[in-house]
Design a protein around this motif. Structure first.
Motif, PDB file in Angstrom:
ATOM      1  N   GLY A  42      30.725  17.329  39.910  1.00 22.36           N
ATOM      2  CA  GLY A  42      29.995  18.401  39.251  1.00 22.36           C
ATOM      3  C   GLY A  42      28.662  17.976  38.666  1.00 22.36           C
ATOM      4  N   LYS A  43      28.122  16.866  39.112  1.00 21.28           N
ATOM      5  CA  LYS A  43      26.862  16.364  38.575  1.00 21.28           C
ATOM      6  C   LYS A  43      25.646  17.109  39.109  1.00 21.28           C
ATOM      7  CE  LYS A  43      28.562  11.758  37.540  1.00 21.28           C
ATOM      8  NZ  LYS A  43      28.579  11.869  36.093  1.00 21.28           N
ATOM      9  N   ILE A  44      25.792  17.812  40.217  1.00 24.22           N
ATOM     10  CA  ILE A  44      24.689  18.620  40.743  1.00 24.22           C
ATOM     11  C   ILE A  44      25.196  20.040  40.979  1.00 24.22           C
ATOM     12  CG2 ILE A  44      23.352  16.723  41.718  1.00 24.22           C
ATOM     13  CD1 ILE A  44      24.522  17.275  44.413  1.00 24.22           C
ATOM     14  N   PRO A  45      24.300  21.026  40.871  1.00 26.71           N
ATOM     15  CA  PRO A  45      24.717  22.435  40.974  1.00 26.71           C
ATOM     16  C   PRO A  45      25.007  22.854  42.419  1.00 26.71           C
ATOM     17  CG  PRO A  45      22.346  22.302  40.652  1.00 26.71           C
ATOM     18  CD  PRO A  45      22.876  20.904  40.564  1.00 26.71           C
ATOM     19  N   ALA A  46      26.272  23.008  42.712  1.00 25.01           N
ATOM     20  CA  ALA A  46      26.713  23.453  44.036  1.00 25.01           C
ATOM     21  C   ALA A  46      28.147  23.947  43.908  1.00 25.01           C
ATOM     22  CB  ALA A  46      26.618  22.314  45.039  1.00 25.01           C
ATOM     23  N   LYS A  47      28.600  24.626  44.937  1.00 25.24           N
ATOM     24  CA  LYS A  47      29.981  25.124  44.958  1.00 25.24           C
ATOM     25  C   LYS A  47      30.614  24.764  46.285  1.00 25.24           C
ATOM     26  CE  LYS A  47      29.284  29.022  41.947  1.00 25.24           C
ATOM     27  NZ  LYS A  47      29.937  28.747  40.729  1.00 25.24           N
ATOM     28  N   GLN A  48      31.919  24.616  46.247  1.00 28.47           N
ATOM     29  CA  GLN A  48      32.653  24.360  47.474  1.00 28.47           C
ATOM     30  C   GLN A  48      33.245  25.688  47.952  1.00 28.47           C
ATOM     31  OE1 GLN A  48      35.518  21.224  47.220  1.00 28.47           O
ATOM     32  NE2 GLN A  48      35.426  20.861  49.400  1.00 28.47           N
ATOM     33  N   ALA A  73      24.717  24.932  48.328  1.00 29.54           N
ATOM     34  CA  ALA A  73      23.835  24.869  47.167  1.00 29.54           C
ATOM     35  C   ALA A  73      22.641  25.776  47.421  1.00 29.54           C
ATOM     36  CB  ALA A  73      23.369  23.439  46.926  1.00 29.54           C
ATOM     37  N   GLU A  74      22.101  26.324  46.358  1.00 31.27           N
ATOM     38  CA  GLU A  74      20.900  27.142  46.464  1.00 31.27           C
ATOM     39  C   GLU A  74      19.706  26.196  46.340  1.00 31.27           C
ATOM     40  OE1 GLU A  74      17.662  29.332  46.068  1.00 31.27           O
ATOM     41  OE2 GLU A  74      18.355  28.647  44.121  1.00 31.27           O
ATOM     42  N   ARG A  75      18.823  26.205  47.328  1.00 27.23           N
ATOM     43  CA  ARG A  75      17.734  25.220  47.427  1.00 27.23           C
ATOM     44  C   ARG A  75      16.905  25.107  46.149  1.00 27.23           C
ATOM     45  NH1 ARG A  75      15.479  22.667  51.536  1.00 27.23           N
ATOM     46  NH2 ARG A  75      16.497  23.978  53.070  1.00 27.23           N
ATOM     47  N   ASN A  76      16.394  26.198  45.634  1.00 28.23           N
ATOM     48  CA  ASN A  76      15.532  26.126  44.456  1.00 28.23           C
ATOM     49  C   ASN A  76      16.271  25.629  43.223  1.00 28.23           C
ATOM     50  OD1 ASN A  76      13.157  26.917  45.751  1.00 28.23           O
ATOM     51  ND2 ASN A  76      13.673  29.069  45.520  1.00 28.23           N
ATOM     52  N   GLN A  80      15.574  36.788  49.920  1.00 28.06           N
ATOM     53  CA  GLN A  80      16.899  36.239  50.212  1.00 28.06           C
ATOM     54  C   GLN A  80      17.049  34.852  49.595  1.00 28.06           C
ATOM     55  OE1 GLN A  80      16.970  36.283  54.488  1.00 28.06           O
ATOM     56  NE2 GLN A  80      17.785  38.346  54.554  1.00 28.06           N
ATOM     57  N   LEU A  81      18.268  34.527  49.227  1.00 23.94           N
ATOM     58  CA  LEU A  81      18.553  33.186  48.722  1.00 23.94           C
ATOM     59  C   LEU A  81      18.415  32.179  49.850  1.00 23.94           C
ATOM     60  CD1 LEU A  81      21.754  33.777  46.578  1.00 23.94           C
ATOM     61  CD2 LEU A  81      19.455  33.335  45.758  1.00 23.94           C
ATOM     62  N   GLU A  82      17.919  31.007  49.500  1.00 20.70           N
ATOM     63  CA  GLU A  82      17.843  29.925  50.475  1.00 20.70           C
ATOM     64  C   GLU A  82      19.015  28.981  50.198  1.00 20.70           C
ATOM     65  OE1 GLU A  82      13.965  28.174  51.425  1.00 20.70           O
ATOM     66  OE2 GLU A  82      13.172  29.535  49.898  1.00 20.70           O
ATOM     67  N   LEU A  83      20.051  29.123  50.995  1.00 12.31           N
ATOM     68  CA  LEU A  83      21.243  28.310  50.799  1.00 12.31           C
ATOM     69  C   LEU A  83      21.218  27.094  51.716  1.00 12.31           C
ATOM     70  CD1 LEU A  83      23.945  31.107  50.628  1.00 12.31           C
ATOM     71  CD2 LEU A  83      22.799  29.948  48.734  1.00 12.31           C
ATOM     72  N   ILE A  84      21.711  26.004  51.192  1.00 12.81           N
ATOM     73  CA  ILE A  84      21.873  24.780  51.975  1.00 12.81           C
ATOM     74  C   ILE A  84      23.371  24.602  52.160  1.00 12.81           C
ATOM     75  CG2 ILE A  84      21.449  22.306  52.091  1.00 12.81           C
ATOM     76  CD1 ILE A  84      19.276  22.770  49.921  1.00 12.81           C
ATOM     77  N   TRP A  85      23.807  24.614  53.397  1.00 17.48           N
ATOM     78  CA  TRP A  85      25.226  24.511  53.712  1.00 17.48           C
ATOM     79  C   TRP A  85      25.549  23.120  54.227  1.00 17.48           C
ATOM     80  CZ3 TRP A  85      29.099  27.930  52.868  1.00 17.48           C
ATOM     81  CH2 TRP A  85      28.731  29.219  52.508  1.00 17.48           C
ATOM     82  N   GLY A  86      26.574  22.517  53.679  1.00 16.39           N
ATOM     83  CA  GLY A  86      27.097  21.257  54.194  1.00 16.39           C
ATOM     84  C   GLY A  86      26.595  20.038  53.451  1.00 16.39           C
ATOM     85  N   MET A 107      17.159  31.541  42.763  1.00 13.41           N
ATOM     86  CA  MET A 107      15.843  32.032  43.119  1.00 13.41           C
ATOM     87  C   MET A 107      15.857  32.555  44.541  1.00 13.41           C
ATOM     88  SD  MET A 107      12.881  29.606  41.745  1.00 13.41           S
ATOM     89  CE  MET A 107      12.379  29.777  40.093  1.00 13.41           C
ATOM     90  N   GLU A 108      14.921  33.374  44.803  1.00 12.97           N
ATOM     91  CA  GLU A 108      14.844  33.962  46.128  1.00 12.97           C
ATOM     92  C   GLU A 108      13.559  33.527  46.809  1.00 12.97           C
ATOM     93  OE1 GLU A 108      15.091  38.120  45.408  1.00 12.97           O
ATOM     94  OE2 GLU A 108      17.177  38.034  44.788  1.00 12.97           O
ATOM     95  N   ASN A 109      13.570  33.537  48.135  1.00 18.51           N
ATOM     96  CA  ASN A 109      12.348  33.227  48.870  1.00 18.51           C
ATOM     97  C   ASN A 109      11.487  34.480  48.952  1.00 18.51           C
ATOM     98  OD1 ASN A 109      13.484  34.786  50.878  1.00 18.51           O
ATOM     99  ND2 ASN A 109      13.994  33.078  52.194  1.00 18.51           N
ATOM    100  N   LYS A 110      10.394  34.407  49.672  1.00 15.33           N
ATOM    101  CA  LYS A 110       9.449  35.527  49.739  1.00 15.33           C
ATOM    102  C   LYS A 110      10.068  36.782  50.337  1.00 15.33           C
ATOM    103  CE  LYS A 110       5.421  32.592  49.905  1.00 15.33           C
ATOM    104  NZ  LYS A 110       4.287  32.122  50.681  1.00 15.33           N
TER     105      LYS A 110
END
Length: 62
Positions: A35-41, A48-51, A7-13, A1-4
């Motif tokens: 792999g229990k939650i949606p994220a990539k290394q 991870a994408e916030r939404n 742009q994607l809201e990514l959470i790093w770290g 999902m994208e913000n207003k």
């Protein structure tokens, strides 16, 4: 999902992802590495994408 702004809201770290989902760093690392939650290394960092992450926890359990 994208913000207003479109742009994607990514959470790093690992630390920031743990804060977002309200878990300890250790619990979050386990969920990410199995792999229990949606994220990539990316390199040595998790992203991870916030939404997508929040929606994952709002979905009913199967």
């Amino acid at each position: 999902m994208e913000n207003k702004s479109g742009q994607l809201e990514l959470i790093w770290g690992l630390d920031d992802i743990a804060k977002t989902i309200g878990r300890t760093v250790r619990q979050t690392h386990y969920m990410l590495s199995t792999g229990k939650i949606p994220a990539k290394q990316v390199g040595n960092r998790w992203v991870a994408e916030r939404n997508q992450l929040l929606n994952f926890f709002l979905e009913p359990a199967a």
